[in-house]
Structure formats: C-alpha cells, structure tokens
Design an enzyme around this catalytic site. Structure first.
Site, PDB file in Angstrom:
ATOM      1  N   THR A 189      34.930 -12.358 -15.203  1.00  3.76           N
ATOM      2  CA  THR A 189      33.769 -11.620 -14.914  1.00  3.76           C
ATOM      3  C   THR A 189      34.048 -10.181 -14.296  1.00  3.76           C
ATOM      4  O   THR A 189      35.180  -9.953 -13.533  1.00  3.76           O
ATOM      5  CB  THR A 189      33.089 -12.255 -13.949  1.00  3.76           C
ATOM      6  OG1 THR A 189      32.581 -13.667 -14.731  1.00  3.76           O
ATOM      7  CG2 THR A 189      31.678 -11.674 -13.311  1.00  3.76           C
ATOM      8  N   THR A 242      34.840 -20.156 -11.688  1.00  2.00           N
ATOM      9  CA  THR A 242      34.222 -21.372 -12.355  1.00  2.00           C
ATOM     10  C   THR A 242      32.680 -21.516 -11.957  1.00  2.00           C
ATOM     11  O   THR A 242      32.351 -21.800 -10.952  1.00  2.00           O
ATOM     12  CB  THR A 242      34.907 -22.680 -11.955  1.00  2.00           C
ATOM     13  OG1 THR A 242      35.130 -22.553 -10.421  1.00  2.00           O
ATOM     14  CG2 THR A 242      36.300 -22.635 -12.706  1.00  2.00           C
ATOM     15  N   GLY A 243      31.743 -21.019 -12.963  1.00  2.00           N
ATOM     16  CA  GLY A 243      30.491 -20.517 -12.485  1.00  2.00           C
ATOM     17  C   GLY A 243      29.698 -21.877 -12.205  1.00  2.00           C
ATOM     18  O   GLY A 243      28.726 -21.913 -11.191  1.00  2.00           O
TER      19      GLY A 243
HETATM   20  N1  ASP Z   1      31.754 -16.903 -13.351  1.00  2.00           N
HETATM   21  C1  ASP Z   1      31.933 -16.652 -14.899  1.00  2.00           C
HETATM   22  C2  ASP Z   1      31.209 -17.737 -15.524  1.00  2.00           C
HETATM   23  O1  ASP Z   1      31.180 -19.100 -15.008  1.00  2.00           O
HETATM   24  C3  ASP Z   1      33.103 -16.644 -15.325  1.00  2.00           C
HETATM   25  C4  ASP Z   1      34.060 -15.623 -14.869  1.00  2.00           C
HETATM   26  O2  ASP Z   1      33.787 -15.217 -13.581  1.00  2.00           O
HETATM   27  O3  ASP Z   1      34.736 -15.058 -15.512  1.00  2.00           O
HETATM   28  O4  ASP Z   1      30.441 -17.437 -16.695  1.00  2.00           O
END
Ligand code: ASP
Length: 325
Positions: A189, A242-243
């Site tokens: 992200t 990890t969302g």
């Molecule tokens: N937080 C994001 C998600 O879970 C992934 C990421 O941070 O790369 O979609």
C-alpha cells in the site's frame, strides 16, 4: 495551544515487508529513495506555500499511484482472477470528513476518486463499478483495467498461485522482485499524512490490495479507522500491512484513541498498536503518523518499509530498512 510556530510536515510510505538487502543493488535502492525524495520535495513545496494538508496528502498519494515501483494505481497487484481491484481513502482531520472507494478498476487515480467522494457526496464510500461511475461523473480519468498491470506483478501472481512463495523466492529475486523489499511478501500500500501550517491534519491511503486476493475482498486501506484516520485533535495515520489484522484492531483509530483517552505521546500509542496489538492478532505491517504537535512516527513490525518525511525548511529523510530512522 502554544504560540510556538507550527512546523508543517509530510510523511509518506510505499509499503512494508520482507527485505532482500543482500540481493538488491545500490542502484535499485537509490531508485526507490529517489522516488520517495521527489514526492516529499513536491509536498514540502506545497506545504511551504500554505497548501492545506488534504491537498498535500492527496497529491503525494497520486504521485505514488503513478509510480510503478509501488503497489497502487499503475503497478498494482493482481487478484486471483488476474484482475485489479483498487482501494483508497482520504480523511480531513479538521472536520472528520472522509471519502473512500473499494474495488475500483477503471479510475486512473483511486485517491482522486476518494477525494471526490469526500467533496461531493453525502456518502463515505462507493464500491466497484459504482465507484468508477462516481469518479467519472466528477471528471476523473478512466482507463482500461489493463492499464494498471505490469509483467512483474503478473509474474508474482503466477508464482503465488503456483505456491512458489517462501524460501524459493529468495533464490529467484531477479524475476520476482523489483526492489529491496521482496515484492511477493511486500504489503505494498502507499500512503501520506500531513500537518499543514494552519495546524490541520489529513491522511490518504491507496492500494492494489494483496497479490492473489479473492475477487471482492476489501482490505483496511479504504476503511476509515482501520487503514486511514485523521483528527486535528490527535493524529493523522496511514497504514500498510495485512488488512484483515488492521481492521480487527481498528489500527489507525486506535492510535488516535490511545492519544486522546490515555494521553499517550505519539510513539507510545504507535508502539502499542504496531508492536503489540497487531502482533497479537498475527498481523504484520506498519504505519506512518503525524501528531497535532508535529511529532512524526514511521513504524513497522516487518523488516523494512519504504518511507520518508519532510518538514518545511529541513532536508527530507528517506529510509527503507529497519536500522535507520
Ligand atoms: N493493507 C493492504 C490490504 O490489506 C495491503 C497492503 O498494505 O499492501 O489490502
């Protein structure tokens, strides 16, 4: 409020994850650091000209989306069906207004779609085709879904689907990773947080999600309070990781809540969330945060995170690994 002049500041991240320090080149590292510096300098110039924090974080994230090195916008990761579903959010700490899109696949810059929702809708989030239609109706550029794709991300998807993650990857980084952080394990992200000269805070987050995610899956990035939060009385936060774990612990809001309710300083609140609560639910990743008093935190429980910050009047600071600030 003290009479001390407010030092406007911008912080950005381009994802956290496992490092490939021994396998990368100085040139690759330099490429990432240069991209971070370029975006920080642009935001710093905006802040010193008096731009509002909201404009600065949106523009920083738009530039990160445009940069193929990072997993958001062009260069985003693929779903299990080899498609793209992009998520983004923005929040204005001065009035708690927020906007978000999830599962967008045609709007060139999802963060601009999120801002359009903030500015023009009574609602906070749109999903899928309706999110793109809303963005288009506000004049935002639409692209063919293939525009987001790159060969590298497709290779990563195929590797993930063939179960080639893990130990083998380290022996094959040339074909699977674009930089010092292992792409296949990177939580890519992007995000930005800023404090402007008027004392207002804002946050923005944008992502392609996680490689090989199930179609329709939405992570923390577009969820206010999980992957993004801003409140002028406390802090602006943008997360990566990890969302599902970040959602379960309401990570971004919890930093703010611990500052507000416990009176914790920024770093103590961030440590509680990233080093303890996130780890306790098996999550990994990091966050960037700027407090109302100008304190900055760039923290993660992974080996590295593409990150940096720039205060008005000072040289920008960029880092990738865990052993530098
Ligand atoms: N937080 C994001 C998600 O879970 C992934 C990421 O941070 O790369 O979609």
């Amino acid at each position: 409020m003290s009479n001390k002049p407010i030092a406007a500041v911008l912080a950005i991240h381009g994802g956290a994850g496992t490092l490939l320090r021994s396998k990368t080149t100085a040139a690759k590292e330099a490429e990432y650091l240069a991209a971070l510096e370029r975006i920080l300098l642009a935001g710093q110039a905006q802040l010193s000209a008096g731009a509002p924090a909201l404009d600065v974080v949106v523009e920083a994230v738009r530039q990160l989306e445009e940069c193929e090195l990072f997993n958001a916008g062009r260069g985003a990761v693929y779903t299990a069906a080899a498609t793209h579903e992009l998520d983004a959010s923005v929040m204005d700490g001065s009035n708690l207004q927020a906007g978000a899109v999830a599962g967008s696949s045609r709007t060139r810059n999802p963060v601009l779609a999120a801002r359009a929702v903030l500015l023009h809708s009574e609602h906070l989030m749109f999903t899928g085709a309706a999110a793109d239609a809303f963005a288009a109706s506000h004049g935002l550029e639409q692209v063919a879904p293939e525009w987001f794709g790159t060969e590298l991300r497709l290779t990563q998807l195929r590797a993930a689907q063939a179960g080639q993650r893990g130990a083998r990857l380290d022996h094959d980084v040339e074909t699977q990773s674009s930089g010092p952080i292992d792409d296949a394990r990177k939580l890519g992200t992007v995000g930005a947080v800023a404090l402007d000269a008027a004392g207002h805070l804002a946050a923005a987050t944008s992502t392609g999600g996680m490689t090989n995610k199930q179609v329709g899956r939405v992570g923390d990035s577009p969820i206010v309070g999980a992957g993004c939060y801003a409140n002028d009385t406390t802090v602006a936060v943008s997360c990566t990781g990890t969302g599902e774990a970040f959602m379960r612990i309401c990570a971004a809001y919890d930093v703010s809540a611990q500052m507000a309710y416990l009176g914790l300083p920024l770093q103590a609140a961030v440590d509680s969330v990233i080093q303890h609560k996130l780890a306790a639910v098996g999550g990994s990743g990091g966050l960037i945060a700027v407090a109302a008093n100008g304190d900055v935190s760039l923290s993660f429980n992974t080996e590295g995170m593409y990150r940096g910050y720039a205060r008005v009047g000072e040289a920008p600071v960029m880092a990738i690994y865990g052993d530098v600030s």
